[in-house]
Design a protein around this motif. Structure first.
Motif, short mmCIF file in Angstrom:
data_model
loop_
_atom_site.label_atom_id
_atom_site.label_comp_id
_atom_site.label_asym_id
_atom_site.label_seq_id
_atom_site.Cartn_x
_atom_site.Cartn_y
_atom_site.Cartn_z
N THR A 30 0.90 -1.04 0.03
CA THR A 30 -0.13 0.06 -0.09
C THR A 30 0.82 1.17 0.07
N ILE A 31 0.38 2.46 -0.41
CA ILE A 31 0.94 3.61 -0.30
C ILE A 31 1.47 3.79 1.13
N LEU A 32 0.60 3.60 2.06
CA LEU A 32 1.13 3.87 3.63
C LEU A 32 2.08 2.88 4.00
N GLY A 33 2.01 1.53 3.51
CA GLY A 33 3.11 0.44 3.73
C GLY A 33 4.34 1.03 3.32
N ARG A 34 4.50 1.45 2.02
CA ARG A 34 5.51 1.87 1.55
C ARG A 34 6.30 2.98 2.42
N GLN A 35 5.31 4.07 2.93
CA GLN A 35 5.73 5.27 3.44
C GLN A 35 6.52 4.60 4.65
N ILE A 36 5.83 3.71 5.47
CA ILE A 36 6.30 2.98 7.01
C ILE A 36 7.56 2.60 6.51
N ARG A 37 7.74 1.44 5.64
CA ARG A 37 8.90 0.97 5.23
C ARG A 37 10.02 1.91 5.18
N LEU A 38 9.95 2.67 4.10
CA LEU A 38 11.03 3.82 3.87
C LEU A 38 11.47 4.56 4.96
N PHE A 39 10.43 4.99 5.85
CA PHE A 39 10.69 5.66 6.98
C PHE A 39 11.81 4.70 7.85
N ILE A 58 -7.23 0.99 8.54
CA ILE A 58 -5.95 1.36 8.28
C ILE A 58 -5.00 0.60 9.43
N MET A 59 -5.69 0.77 10.57
CA MET A 59 -5.08 0.13 11.79
C MET A 59 -4.84 -1.02 11.83
N GLU A 60 -5.79 -1.84 11.26
CA GLU A 60 -5.59 -3.31 11.05
C GLU A 60 -4.56 -3.90 10.26
N GLN A 61 -4.38 -2.97 9.01
CA GLN A 61 -3.56 -3.55 8.05
C GLN A 61 -2.08 -2.98 8.48
N HIS A 62 -1.87 -2.28 9.25
CA HIS A 62 -0.59 -1.57 9.64
C HIS A 62 -0.49 -1.41 11.09
N PRO A 63 -0.43 -2.57 11.78
CA PRO A 63 -0.70 -2.28 13.53
C PRO A 63 0.64 -1.87 14.16
N ASN A 64 1.71 -1.86 13.46
CA ASN A 64 3.06 -1.84 14.19
C ASN A 64 3.63 -0.53 14.17
N VAL A 65 2.79 0.68 13.99
CA VAL A 65 3.02 2.17 14.33
C VAL A 65 2.01 2.77 15.43
#
Length: 223
Positions: A30-39, A58-65
Motif C-alpha cells: 500500500t502507499i502507507l506501507g511503503r511510506q512506513i517501510r522507507l521511514f 488502516i490500523m488493522e493493515q498496519h498495526p505496528n505504528v
C-alpha cells in the motif's frame, strides 16, 4: 527524529470506498506501507499515523505504528490533522501526506538537512499543486496553491526542528478548519521562522489526488 503521516482524509477526489493511503501499488505494498517501510529503513523509529476516515481499516493493515485520531476529519483538513499528530512531540519531526509515493532518496535527503525544510520538485508547477517562492537567501517567502509564477511544487514532505515544533503547533491552531498545513507554514514564515526548499527533482515522487495521478503512480512505481 519522529515521523507523522497524515492519513485521516476521505480522499473524495479519487473516488475510493477506502482510504487512498491503502491503495495498492504494483509492488504489492500500500502507499502507507511503503511510506512506513522507507521511514524505518531511513532510521525513523517512531512513526505516528493520523487517521480518521475508516480508521480501523488502516490500523488493522498496519498495526505496528502509533496512531492519533482526528475525530473531526470530515470537516477539517491537513492543518488540524497535523496538529493532532504533533501533540506531546519534543523531537525533530518529519511529516508527509498519506497519499505521497516517493523514492528512498527523498526521505533520506529531508532527514539529512539541519534546518526546517520543504521538499520541492522544481520541474512541476501546475495549477492544483502547492507552489512556493524564495528570497535571495534561498529562504521560502510564500507557499500556497494560489501563488503565481511559483518556483516549483511542494511535494508534501517537510521537516521542522524540535525547537520550532511549538511554533508550528501554535501556527496550526491559528488555521481555519479547512486550511492545509501549508497555511501554518505561512504563519511561521511571517513570524520569521525560516524554511528552505530541498530540491528532490532527481527522485521519483508523486502525490495522488486524482485518478490520473494514481495511473501515473502505478507506472512510475511499477517495480
Amino acid at each position: 527524529m519522529k515521523a507523522v503521516i497524515l492519513a485521516a482524509g476521505v480522499g473524495s477526489r479519487l473516488g475510493r470506498p477506502f482510504p487512498k493511503s491503502l491503495s495498492i501499488l504494483p509492488t504489492g505494498e500500500t502507499i502507507l506501507g511503503r511510506q512506513i517501510r522507507l521511514f524505518r529503513e531511513a532510521g525513523v523509529r517512531e512513526i505516528i499515523v493520523v487517521v480518521g476516515f475508516k480508521k480501523t481499516l488502516i490500523m488493522e493493515q498496519h498495526p505496528n505504528v502509533y496512531y492519533r485520531y482526528n475525530p473531526v476529519f470530515y470537516i477539517t483538513n491537513t492543518s488540524k490533522s497535523l496538529l493532532c499528530g504533533l501533540e506531546d512531540l519534543d523531537d525533530d519531526v518529519l511529516w508527509v501526506n498519506g497519499d505521497v509515493v516517493f523514492d528512498p532518496g527523498v526521505v533520506q535527503g529531508v532527514m539529512a538537512t539541519t534546518h526546517n525544510v520543504v521538499a520541492v520538485d522544481r520541474k512541476k508547477c501546475g495549477e492544483e499543486e502547492v507552489k512556493y517562492r524564495t528570497d535571495e537567501d534561498g529562504r521560502i517567502t510564500a507557499i500556497s496553491k494560489t501563488i503565481e509564477n511559483g518556483e516549483g511544487e511542494a511535494v508534501g514532505m517537510n521537516k521542522v526542528l524540535a525547537s520550532h515544533v511549538p511554533a508550528l503547533a501554535r501556527a496550526l491552531a491559528r488555521c481555519e478548519d479547512q486550511d492545509y498545513f501549508e497555511r501554518g507554514l505561512e504563519y511561521m514564515i511571517r513570524d520569521k521562522v525560516p524554511f528552505k526548499p530541498l530540491d528532490i527533482s532527481e527522485h521519483r515522487c508523486i502525490e495522488v489526488d486524482f485518478p490520473e495521478d494514481w495511473h501515473a503512480a502505478q507506472q512510475m512505481f511499477a517495480g
